[in-house]
Write an enzyme that holds these catalytic residues in place. Structure first.
Site, mmCIF file in Angstrom:
data_model
loop_
_atom_site.group_PDB
_atom_site.id
_atom_site.type_symbol
_atom_site.label_atom_id
_atom_site.label_comp_id
_atom_site.label_asym_id
_atom_site.label_seq_id
_atom_site.Cartn_x
_atom_site.Cartn_y
_atom_site.Cartn_z
ATOM 1 N N THR A 51 -0.118 4.436 1.337
ATOM 2 C CA THR A 51 -0.801 5.524 2.461
ATOM 3 C C THR A 51 -0.494 4.951 3.781
ATOM 4 O OG1 THR A 51 -2.607 6.499 1.222
ATOM 5 C CG2 THR A 51 -2.565 6.935 3.734
ATOM 6 N N ASP A 100 -9.101 -5.881 2.087
ATOM 7 C CA ASP A 100 -7.906 -6.661 1.966
ATOM 8 C C ASP A 100 -7.775 -8.075 2.401
ATOM 9 O OD1 ASP A 100 -6.743 -4.220 0.767
ATOM 10 O OD2 ASP A 100 -6.249 -3.317 2.408
ATOM 11 N N ASP A 129 0.945 -1.187 -0.042
ATOM 12 C CA ASP A 129 -0.127 0.143 0.025
ATOM 13 C C ASP A 129 0.759 1.255 -0.151
ATOM 14 O OD1 ASP A 129 -2.285 -1.469 0.084
ATOM 15 O OD2 ASP A 129 -2.516 -1.513 2.307
ATOM 16 N N ASP A 142 -4.645 -3.133 5.034
ATOM 17 C CA ASP A 142 -5.411 -2.667 6.427
ATOM 18 C C ASP A 142 -6.785 -2.677 6.375
ATOM 19 O OD1 ASP A 142 -5.696 -0.430 4.536
ATOM 20 O OD2 ASP A 142 -4.679 1.121 5.428
#
Length: 958
Positions: free
Chosen positions: A217, A555, A215, A551
């Site tokens: 962020t 996912d 990811d 997160d």
């Protein structure tokens, strides 16, 4: 939660989004089995015919992903497929998932077992033939005796025991202990590096990772977002300096209200806990950045929230991966409603028909104007690495309230809130806000380490493609001049799916993923498809091992599908953590690099122990077979072999399993799924060191009186200096070979990093001291006799010679030490002679640096020994490599993963411990070959109090 529910439907099961997610996680099989009803299989329940087009676009994505994950083509017989799935589930219901190392260890155990069985069978055959010749043949060849059932049966049983002993000697029974120690030690240490390991085998699997799908962020970036640019009233402000009063009131007031009300009320900005620190952001970080903009303008969001409390909100369209926006509807003063919308700038702008100009007045905002804003505002912001957020509103005004503005919608009654496409349309754009999420300072270096280690890092994000490209460039994922791909989710799906069926095909997928580096505007289903396709791909020689970070709840399938799933400890949801193998307690990508180091360290630690123990096993097997078949006596007594076993199994595993990782581990490529556990380099070390020890052992056995001045006494019932010297030399050679085993990749300096492993030094010194005490004071208990100082010096020379011999195997010059050099990408052999120093030394360079392969050798080693040195590793046949996984084994493991849940930490430890207990008991069978005195039996009991009854039984049978 949407606020428009009129009917509740329960027990929707697999067709709900939660059901689909949990089916991909493998959580639905147990429930279906408990119900006992004839329900369609999960994959079949998700499939739709080509003509059935569901209205929910997310359902379409989930259906396609499910098909890619292994479901059968549409139109098949659902009942038949359901039966096949049930049969597979029953087939694998009792099996555990195999990690990469476990699969290789299984293959290694099978190979070693086969070799040991073959040697045992040959030993039994030789003993039978020898006994028959010496017993039944006529003099002078044999004794010419008649057949005696009792005598011959006893001999037959003795031969069977000896053969079984040879098989047991060949088994590395200390391996389960070494695996357990290495994994447990690594798990404990990884916790300090912010890696909470949930599944024990995830440690070593991460060491073989070849790809990381990360990811953006919070993992690659700091997840502390700040609004740094705004486009308001037709003007782009690169640096925010204006206040609330500097803009027309129509713009500033509507902007502040839209941000304050159309955000989660749990998102707040709190004062810093420590002076001179930044304020604390609580809740959604993107919303906190927008709330920070309100504070920078000179207003406070709580003032607007008090005017519109949370319970007064009329309607909310929550954010999801399809909308990519959030919309809130509140009551309008004077009647009607006001709708506020924020989200991805291109998504929000596509729903706008008006925009506020410099005077705060609405003006038409058509397609040409929108494209111009995209080119002049959104793309430059995205290229600067900013996340662009569009802010818009819409007013519903009761008809008859006076003259309406061009952007106001007349309202006759309650709007149809269920028709979202109509409600959230013809909006008025307030502006575009650019939010910065800085790259973590340590991330570029961490990604550089991964790339040097042969690991490809891919970014999977929901951000704008230009923002993703900019961040990827800053992180080092994208480099100038590389032939890479940066795709959006829709383009990615278009490339990998068959135009006719809409299903993912592996051939089309294999044309995309090798060059793919960034996947932008992606959904969780796109991530799952990417992970599944890479794992299933066969275009890589060693098969890909994929790690994934996630997160969110969506996912979960990707985290579960990946070989190693990393969940975020701070931002991660409970579903993501439950589906993961390792939890990053700091949400930092650099912690993943540490997990790679520890994983490779675990793999290397086990390989080191194998190299060490198999060397001892080879020597022990040869000595046992030779002693039984030739001299009818053994220089290594049972109690002495028990001490050697203690060195090998317990102390060596503890010493070699506690090596700390170093940056050197990240300077080589991953092993992959198919690389053998024992390659030609390790095989050369094992055979070479075993050959050295055998030459020394047999030289002392038959010529010991000529070198160390001890009379040769074979067949004596009392301890002799002769056999004691052989035992002492064997143990010291084993001890010094333990130092050699610390390096398995042709490193020259075997003492490198020794000062960091004080436990290894302590165990080695303790073992050496105990050996002195056993030899000098063991007496009848250990079947030893005290040696003189000259004998000890000879034994130490033989032990130290193990270090010298090991260096000569790698071709290291004993003259001037060559200068170390970093490994090159090319593995070509280049030969040249270094006649300047020694014309008899041939200079070889195959990527690891200069190496000298000696063309001469000490005469004492005989003619066969130099072959181990002079034959290059590259010419050794690959069939000699042991412990590799075949394509069929890999496919079986991947197939099992579809039906089995990841084994828990307790289950794995229990399974390994049980194997270790069984092998330990089997190892005690070695004691059956020789009778022991009461003093020896007492010593054995002190070694294993828990096994007293078993030992007594074994000794009585012997």
């Amino acid at each position: 939660m949407e606020g428009s529910g009129r009917m509740i439907v329960t027990a929707v099961g697999i067709n709900s989004q939660a059901g689909i997610i949990f089916s991909l996680l493998g959580a639905t099989g147990e429930a279906e089995g408990a119900d006992g009803d004839d329900k369609p299989a999960p994959a079949q329940a998700q499939k739709r015919s080509a003509n059935d087009k569901p209205n929910d676009p997310e359902a379409v994505q989930l259906t396609a992903v499910s098909g890619a994950a292994g479901s059968s083509p549409a139109g098949g017989d659902g009942a038949t497929n359901h039966v096949d799935d049930e049969e597979k589930k029953k087939k694998y219901s009792s099996s555990k998932e195999k990690s990469i190392l476990q699969a290789k260890l299984t293959s290694l155990a099978i190979r070693i077992g086969n070799v040991g069985s073959l040697i045992g069978a040959v030993t039994f055959l030789v003993l039978i033939i020898k006994y028959c010749v010496l017993t039944f043949a006529q003099p002078p060849t044999g004794a010419g005796l008649e057949f005696n059932f009792t005598r011959d049966l006893q001999k037959f049983i003795d031969f069977v025991i000896i053969s079984v002993t040879v098989i047991v000697v060949a088994v590395p029974e200390g391996l389960p202990l070494a695996v357990t120690l290495s994994l447990a030690y690594s798990v404990k240490k990884m916790m300090k590096d912010n890696n909470l390991v949930r599944h024990l085998d995830a440690c070593e699997t991460m060491g073989n990772a070849t790809a990381i799908c990360s990811d953006k962020t919070g993992t690659l970036t700091t997840n502390r977002m700040t609004a740094v640019q705004v486009y308001l009233g037709g003007a782009l402000e690169k640096k925010i300096t204006k206040k609330y009063s500097d803009y027309p009131k129509e713009i500033s007031e509507m902007l502040c209200k839209a941000i304050s009300v159309n955000s989660g009320y749990t998102s707040r900005i709190l004062p810093a806990e420590v002076a001179n620190e930044l304020p604390k952001q609580v809740g959604n970080k993107t919303e906190c950045a927008l709330l920070g903009l309100v504070l920078d303008l000179g207003k406070h969001y709580d003032d607007y929230r008090r005017e519109v409390p949370e319970e007064a909100i009329h309607k909310i369209y929550t954010f999801n991966s399809v909308r990519k926006s959030m919309t809130t509807v509140i009551n309008r003063p004077g009647g009607g409603y006001i709708l506020f919308c924020k989200g991805a700038s291109e998504m929000v702008m596509s729903k706008c028909a008006f925009i506020l100009d410099g005077q705060g007045q609405p003006r038409p905002f058509g397609k040409p104007e929108q494209e111009q804003i995209v080119r002049q505002v959104i793309e430059p912001m995205a290229c600067d690495g900013l996340r662009t957020i569009g802010i818009a509103f819409k007013e519903f005004v009761p008809r008859g309230s006076g003259q309406l503005g061009p952007n106001e919608v007349p309202l006759d009654g309650e709007p149809d809130w269920d028709n979202e496409d109509q409600v959230v349309s013809r909006l008025t754009c307030i502006g575009v806000i650019g939010i910065e999420d800085p790259v973590r300072p340590e991330v570029p270096a961490a990604i550089r380490k991964c790339q040097n280690a042969g690991i490809c890092v891919r970014m999977v994000t929901g951000d704008n493609i230009n923002t993703a490209r900019s961040i990827a460039t800053k992180c080092g994922i994208l480099k100038p001049g590389e032939n890479f791909l940066v795709l959006e989710g829709k383009d990615f799906n278009k490339r990998i799916r068959d135009p006719n069926t809409g299903q993912v095909t592996q051939d089309r997928f294999d044309q995309v993923w090798p060059r793919l580096r960034v996947l932008a505007r992606s959904s969780p289903q796109d991530k799952y498809t990417l992970v599944s396709g890479i794992i299933a791909s066969k275009i890589s020689a060693g098969r890909e091992v994929v790690a994934v970070t996630g997160d969110g709840t969506n996912d979960g399938p990707a985290l579960k599908k990946a070989d190693v799933g990393f969940a975020m400890g701070i931002q991660g949801t409970d579903v993501a953590k439950e589906a993961s193998d390792i939890i990053l307690t700091d949400d930092n990508f650099s912690s993943i690099v540490k997990a790679v180091m520890w994983g490779r360290n675990v793999y290397d630690s086990i390989s080191k122990f194998l190299q060490f123990q198999l060397t001892v096993n080879v020597v022990a097997v040869v000595v046992a077979v030779f002693s039984a078949c030739v001299i009818s006596d053994t220089p290594l007594r049972a109690i002495q072999m028990l001490w050697v076993n203690l060195i090998m199994d317990t102390l060596a595993s503890l010493a070699l399993a506690t090596e700390l990782p170093s940056d050197e581990l990240l300077e080589r490529k991953p092993y992959g799924r198919t690389k053998p556990l024992i390659d030609t380099t390790m095989l050369r070390n094992i055979v070479g060191n075993a050959l050295y020890q055998l030459v020394i052992t047999f030289f002392l056995l038959f010529c010991g009186d000529k070198m160390i001045d001890t009379p040769i006494e074979i067949g004596s019932r009392v301890p002799t200096e002769h056999f004691t010297a052989i035992f002492n030399a064997f143990v010291l050679m084993t001890l010094f070979n333990e130092i050699n085993a610390r390096k398995i990749h042709n490193q020259r300096n075997i003492f490198s990093g020794l000062q960091r492993n004080l436990l290894f030094v302590l165990i080695w010194i303790t073992t050496f001291v105990l050996q002195i005490l056993i030899v000098q004071y063991g007496g009848m208990v250990f079947r030893t006799r005290g040696l003189e100082l000259s004998h000890w010096l000879w034994c130490l020379c033989f032990g130290f010679g193990t270090l010298v011999w090991h260096q000569k195997q790698k071709g290291v010059s004993l003259g001037a030490a060559p200068t170390p050099r970093r490994q090159k990408s090319s593995r070509e052999w280049r030969l040249r002679f270094s006649s300047a120093q020694n014309p008899e030394r041939m200079h070889v360079d195959h990527g690891y640096g200069p190496e000298w392969h000696s063309l001469s050798c000490l005469p004492v080693f005989g003619a066969a020994v130099p072959l181990v040195i002079t034959v290059p590793i590259s010419v050794l046949p690959s069939c000699l490599e042991i412990g590799g996984s075949t394509e069929q084994e890999i496919e079986q493991i991947l197939e099992e993963e579809q039906y089995d849940q990841m084994a828990s930490l307790t289950d794995v430890e229990s399974d390994i411990n049980k194997k270790g207990q069984v092998l330990w008991i089997r190892g005690l069978a070695r004691l059956q070959t020789q009778p022991l005195s009461p003093a020896q039996l007492a010593a054995v009991r002190r070694f294993s109090v828990a096994g007293m009854a078993t030992l007594a039984k074994l000794f009585r049978e012997a």
